[in-house]
Design a protein around this motif. Structure first.
Motif, PDB file in Angstrom:
ATOM      1  N   ARG A 143       0.822  -1.217   0.000  1.00  0.00           N
ATOM      2  CA  ARG A 143       0.000   0.000   0.000  1.00  0.00           C
ATOM      3  C   ARG A 143       0.853   1.262   0.000  1.00  0.00           C
ATOM      4  O   ARG A 143       0.322   2.367  -0.017  1.00  0.00           O
ATOM      5  N   GLY A 144       2.162   1.085   0.104  1.00  0.00           N
ATOM      6  CA  GLY A 144       3.061   2.238  -0.016  1.00  0.00           C
ATOM      7  C   GLY A 144       3.593   2.778   1.293  1.00  0.00           C
ATOM      8  O   GLY A 144       4.352   3.742   1.303  1.00  0.00           O
ATOM      9  N   PHE A 145       3.192   2.183   2.419  1.00  0.00           N
ATOM     10  CA  PHE A 145       3.693   2.680   3.713  1.00  0.00           C
ATOM     11  C   PHE A 145       5.199   2.425   3.827  1.00  0.00           C
ATOM     12  O   PHE A 145       5.708   1.408   3.370  1.00  0.00           O
ATOM     13  N   THR A 146       5.889   3.374   4.467  1.00  0.00           N
ATOM     14  CA  THR A 146       7.327   3.225   4.691  1.00  0.00           C
ATOM     15  C   THR A 146       7.634   3.035   6.170  1.00  0.00           C
ATOM     16  O   THR A 146       8.790   3.019   6.579  1.00  0.00           O
ATOM     17  N   ALA A 147       6.579   2.928   6.974  1.00  0.00           N
ATOM     18  CA  ALA A 147       6.756   2.728   8.415  1.00  0.00           C
ATOM     19  C   ALA A 147       5.562   1.950   8.943  1.00  0.00           C
ATOM     20  O   ALA A 147       4.432   2.115   8.453  1.00  0.00           O
ATOM     21  N   LEU A 148       5.801   1.109   9.932  1.00  0.00           N
ATOM     22  CA  LEU A 148       4.712   0.331  10.518  1.00  0.00           C
ATOM     23  C   LEU A 148       4.974   0.108  11.998  1.00  0.00           C
ATOM     24  O   LEU A 148       6.083   0.313  12.493  1.00  0.00           O
ATOM     25  N   LYS A 149       3.909  -0.304  12.687  1.00  0.00           N
ATOM     26  CA  LYS A 149       4.040  -0.601  14.119  1.00  0.00           C
ATOM     27  C   LYS A 149       3.423  -1.965  14.411  1.00  0.00           C
ATOM     28  O   LYS A 149       2.403  -2.324  13.830  1.00  0.00           O
ATOM     29  N   ILE A 150       4.060  -2.698  15.315  1.00  0.00           N
ATOM     30  CA  ILE A 150       3.512  -3.986  15.741  1.00  0.00           C
ATOM     31  C   ILE A 150       3.305  -3.967  17.259  1.00  0.00           C
ATOM     32  O   ILE A 150       3.940  -3.190  17.973  1.00  0.00           O
ATOM     33  N   ASP A 151       2.409  -4.834  17.712  1.00  0.00           N
ATOM     34  CA  ASP A 151       2.220  -5.032  19.147  1.00  0.00           C
ATOM     35  C   ASP A 151       3.036  -6.259  19.542  1.00  0.00           C
ATOM     36  O   ASP A 151       2.878  -7.318  18.939  1.00  0.00           O
ATOM     37  N   VAL A 152       3.885  -6.112  20.536  1.00  0.00           N
ATOM     38  CA  VAL A 152       4.702  -7.269  20.930  1.00  0.00           C
ATOM     39  C   VAL A 152       4.217  -7.937  22.213  1.00  0.00           C
ATOM     40  O   VAL A 152       4.617  -9.056  22.519  1.00  0.00           O
ATOM     41  N   ASP A 153       3.333  -7.275  22.964  1.00  0.00           N
ATOM     42  CA  ASP A 153       2.831  -7.917  24.188  1.00  0.00           C
ATOM     43  C   ASP A 153       1.826  -9.009  23.812  1.00  0.00           C
ATOM     44  O   ASP A 153       1.079  -8.875  22.839  1.00  0.00           O
ATOM     45  N   ILE A 154       1.801 -10.051  24.586  1.00  0.00           N
ATOM     46  CA  ILE A 154       1.053 -11.245  24.209  1.00  0.00           C
ATOM     47  C   ILE A 154      -0.455 -11.041  24.291  1.00  0.00           C
ATOM     48  O   ILE A 154      -1.234 -11.727  23.631  1.00  0.00           O
ATOM     49  N   ASP A 155      -0.899 -10.073  25.082  1.00  0.00           N
ATOM     50  CA  ASP A 155      -2.342  -9.886  25.265  1.00  0.00           C
ATOM     51  C   ASP A 155      -2.972  -8.931  24.252  1.00  0.00           C
ATOM     52  O   ASP A 155      -4.176  -8.700  24.294  1.00  0.00           O
ATOM     53  N   ALA A 156      -2.159  -8.398  23.334  1.00  0.00           N
ATOM     54  CA  ALA A 156      -2.673  -7.369  22.425  1.00  0.00           C
ATOM     55  C   ALA A 156      -3.888  -7.866  21.640  1.00  0.00           C
ATOM     56  O   ALA A 156      -4.796  -7.107  21.349  1.00  0.00           O
ATOM     57  N   TYR A 157      -3.912  -9.131  21.263  1.00  0.00           N
ATOM     58  CA  TYR A 157      -5.037  -9.673  20.491  1.00  0.00           C
ATOM     59  C   TYR A 157      -5.770 -10.759  21.264  1.00  0.00           C
ATOM     60  O   TYR A 157      -6.408 -11.631  20.683  1.00  0.00           O
ATOM     61  N   GLY A 158      -5.627 -10.739  22.581  1.00  0.00           N
ATOM     62  CA  GLY A 158      -6.261 -11.774  23.381  1.00  0.00           C
ATOM     63  C   GLY A 158      -5.644 -13.135  23.112  1.00  0.00           C
ATOM     64  O   GLY A 158      -6.275 -14.169  23.313  1.00  0.00           O
ATOM     65  N   TYR A 159      -4.383 -13.139  22.617  1.00  0.00           N
ATOM     66  CA  TYR A 159      -3.745 -14.400  22.257  1.00  0.00           C
ATOM     67  C   TYR A 159      -3.275 -15.156  23.490  1.00  0.00           C
ATOM     68  O   TYR A 159      -2.565 -14.633  24.316  1.00  0.00           O
ATOM     69  N   ARG A 160      -3.709 -16.384  23.617  1.00  0.00           N
ATOM     70  CA  ARG A 160      -3.187 -17.286  24.655  1.00  0.00           C
ATOM     71  C   ARG A 160      -3.111 -18.657  24.011  1.00  0.00           C
ATOM     72  O   ARG A 160      -4.089 -19.136  23.462  1.00  0.00           O
ATOM     73  N   ASP A 161      -1.948 -19.267  24.063  1.00  0.00           N
ATOM     74  CA  ASP A 161      -1.739 -20.547  23.395  1.00  0.00           C
ATOM     75  C   ASP A 161      -1.720 -21.662  24.440  1.00  0.00           C
ATOM     76  O   ASP A 161      -0.840 -21.691  25.302  1.00  0.00           O
ATOM     77  N   SER A 162      -2.679 -22.579  24.361  1.00  0.00           N
ATOM     78  CA  SER A 162      -2.765 -23.628  25.387  1.00  0.00           C
ATOM     79  C   SER A 162      -1.519 -24.508  25.399  1.00  0.00           C
ATOM     80  O   SER A 162      -1.120 -25.020  26.434  1.00  0.00           O
ATOM     81  N   ALA A 195      10.192  -6.803   6.744  1.00  0.00           N
ATOM     82  CA  ALA A 195      10.000  -5.430   6.255  1.00  0.00           C
ATOM     83  C   ALA A 195      11.181  -4.946   5.418  1.00  0.00           C
ATOM     84  O   ALA A 195      11.011  -4.186   4.474  1.00  0.00           O
ATOM     85  N   GLY A 196      12.376  -5.381   5.771  1.00  0.00           N
ATOM     86  CA  GLY A 196      13.568  -4.914   5.055  1.00  0.00           C
ATOM     87  C   GLY A 196      14.155  -3.675   5.694  1.00  0.00           C
ATOM     88  O   GLY A 196      13.495  -2.985   6.481  1.00  0.00           O
ATOM     89  N   ARG A 197      15.376  -3.355   5.311  1.00  0.00           N
ATOM     90  CA  ARG A 197      16.147  -2.308   5.991  1.00  0.00           C
ATOM     91  C   ARG A 197      15.576  -0.896   5.829  1.00  0.00           C
ATOM     92  O   ARG A 197      15.775  -0.039   6.676  1.00  0.00           O
ATOM     93  N   ASP A 198      14.868  -0.631   4.722  1.00  0.00           N
ATOM     94  CA  ASP A 198      14.416   0.739   4.461  1.00  0.00           C
ATOM     95  C   ASP A 198      13.141   1.113   5.217  1.00  0.00           C
ATOM     96  O   ASP A 198      12.738   2.277   5.212  1.00  0.00           O
ATOM     97  N   ILE A 199      12.487   0.136   5.825  1.00  0.00           N
ATOM     98  CA  ILE A 199      11.200   0.393   6.481  1.00  0.00           C
ATOM     99  C   ILE A 199      11.420   0.639   7.971  1.00  0.00           C
ATOM    100  O   ILE A 199      12.157  -0.104   8.633  1.00  0.00           O
ATOM    101  N   ASP A 200      10.776   1.675   8.495  1.00  0.00           N
ATOM    102  CA  ASP A 200      10.858   1.965   9.930  1.00  0.00           C
ATOM    103  C   ASP A 200       9.817   1.139  10.678  1.00  0.00           C
ATOM    104  O   ASP A 200       8.652   1.107  10.290  1.00  0.00           O
ATOM    105  N   VAL A 201      10.258   0.505  11.756  1.00  0.00           N
ATOM    106  CA  VAL A 201       9.360  -0.346  12.547  1.00  0.00           C
ATOM    107  C   VAL A 201       9.338   0.147  13.992  1.00  0.00           C
ATOM    108  O   VAL A 201      10.394   0.400  14.583  1.00  0.00           O
ATOM    109  N   ALA A 202       8.128   0.297  14.536  1.00  0.00           N
ATOM    110  CA  ALA A 202       7.966   0.603  15.960  1.00  0.00           C
ATOM    111  C   ALA A 202       7.321  -0.607  16.633  1.00  0.00           C
ATOM    112  O   ALA A 202       6.621  -1.383  15.980  1.00  0.00           O
ATOM    113  N   ALA A 203       7.592  -0.769  17.933  1.00  0.00           N
ATOM    114  CA  ALA A 203       7.029  -1.907  18.664  1.00  0.00           C
ATOM    115  C   ALA A 203       6.355  -1.405  19.935  1.00  0.00           C
ATOM    116  O   ALA A 203       6.947  -0.653  20.705  1.00  0.00           O
ATOM    117  N   ASP A 204       5.100  -1.826  20.137  1.00  0.00           N
ATOM    118  CA  ASP A 204       4.303  -1.365  21.276  1.00  0.00           C
ATOM    119  C   ASP A 204       4.205  -2.475  22.323  1.00  0.00           C
ATOM    120  O   ASP A 204       3.864  -3.615  21.994  1.00  0.00           O
TER     121      ASP A 204
END
Ligand SMILES: [Mg+2]
Length: 385
Positions: A143-162, A195-204
């Motif tokens: 889509r052309g974005f040059t920066a993105l953010k991800i959630d790194v905490d396990i509860d961000a999507y209610g994820y729990r792996d039995s 993402a590759g080297r040219d993309i800026d990544v933030a982590a929450d």
């Protein structure tokens, strides 16, 4: 010109998107948006309408400050009252721009830049393998974005792996165990590789760690050159945040739940973070957030607004971003909702190739399509009545 009414409409979205419309005796109107004020903000705006009918709509800052100070016992420092005032404030700027035939950024002091860089909040869930992550990241990059953010905490999507439940971090305790520490690093490793080297990544981290766990994580992530690590520790203790910030070369970002200049003062004076992220359609509006950015500028701290708004609130935020020297990047949090382009009459994506380009359309620059909006009307709310 005099204010004749202030009405609201609300749609479902990131919680609730609340639209505020100010009308005047000349027929000129303005529409603003605020978020995270909930139904309380609707009730507050209904109450404030009676105080503001007959007032000059051009006195934007004075109206905001008078209403805030005269209701200081009702939440004049933070929360729904400020968010309600924010919705009115943004509508007033839209109205004033339309009345004078100029874009809002012109009223705020003019532009440092015409194009506002946007980053995409990207839903990479814990437990995904590299191929799954690559698919999500590629979709954002296409889509052309040059920066993105991800959630790194396990509860961000209610994820729990039995299967790995016995390793997973406790929901309430802030200490990351070895498994959790390595899982977060592995996630960042896969995303930055995809993402590759040219993309800026933030982590929450969504305030999930204690100070030693946060420092350990931040130091381990230093080689990835992240754009920032967001709220690694609970944001309410500024000294704890500063300890983390001073212990790592990784930029630390915070502020999505602070309100007004007053909320940011101590954070900035103590230089407890490297980047601030006020939510403009929540924490005080366009004028106030421009002042917050100016305060941060004194410390050479960049301004990277948090944003979960529709195109109206997003474009309103972009007007502020244009008028401050220290703007870094603006959030886009709408990848997985379907009415981003249809809820405005212009029927366009205001973001092109990862940037919002500002033009000279008077006011904010886009109009709510009420017919589409009504299809998403928030249950139990009024529609501009
Ligand atoms: Mg956050």
């Amino acid at each position: 010109m005099k204010i004749t009414s202030i009405k609201t409409a609300a749609t479902t979205g990131h919680g609730m998107h609340l639209w505020v419309r100010v009308t005047t005796d000349t027929g000129v109107t303005g529409t603003g948006e605020c978020v995270h004020g909930g139904t309380q903000a609707i009730a507050i705006i209904q109450y404030l309408e009676s105080k503001l009918i007959g007032r000059d709509p051009f006195a934007v800052d004075a109206i905001f400050e008078e209403m805030r100070r005269s209701h200081v016992f009702d939440g004049g420092d933070a929360g729904a009252l400020i968010t309600a005032l924010t919705g009115i404030e943004i509508a007033l700027w839209d109205l004033k721009g339309k009345a004078l035939g100029v874009p809002v950024n012109e009223l705020l002091g003019g532009r440092f830049r015409d194009k506002i860089r946007v980053y995409a909040d990207c839903q990479v869930a814990p437990g995904m393998n590299f191929d799954e992550i690559k698919k999500v990241v590629d979709d954002v990059l296409h889509r052309g974005f040059t920066a993105l953010k991800i959630d790194v905490d396990i509860d961000a999507y209610g994820y729990r792996d039995s299967e790995v439940a016995h390793f997973e971090k406790d929901r309430f305790n802030y200490t990351a165990n070895q498994w959790e520490h390595e899982r977060m690093i592995a996630l960042v490793d896969m995303v930055t590789q995809a993402a590759g080297r040219d993309i800026d990544v933030a982590a929450d981290v969504h305030t999930k760690l204690d100070v030693p766990s946060a420092i350990r994580l931040a130091r381990a992530l230093e080689p990835y050159h992240l754009m920032w690590l967001e709220e690694p520790v609970p944001a309410e203790n500024i000294d704890a945040m500063r300890t983390v910030t001073q212990s790592t070369s990784l930029p630390i970002c915070s502020g999505e739940n602070l309100y007004l200049r007053h909320g940011f003062r101590e954070l900035l004076e103590k230089q407890a973070v490297n980047i601030i992220m006020p939510d403009i359609p929540k924490c005080g509006g366009l004028s106030e957030c421009r002042k917050i950015a100016n305060m941060a500028e004194l410390y050479y701290i960049p301004f990277a607004p948090h944003n979960v708004s529709s195109p109206i609130g997003t474009l309103a935020s972009a007007h502020v971003c244009a008028t401050v020297p220290n703007f870094l990047v603006l959030e886009y949090h709408w990848l997985h909702r379907d009415y981003w382009t249809t809820i405005i009459r212009e029927k366009k994506d205001i973001i092109k190739n990862g940037f919002i380009e500002l033009d000279d359309t008077p006011g904010i620059g886009v109009e709510l399509d009420e017919e589409v909006g009504r299809q998403y009307q928030y249950p139990g709310t009024n529609w501009f009545e």
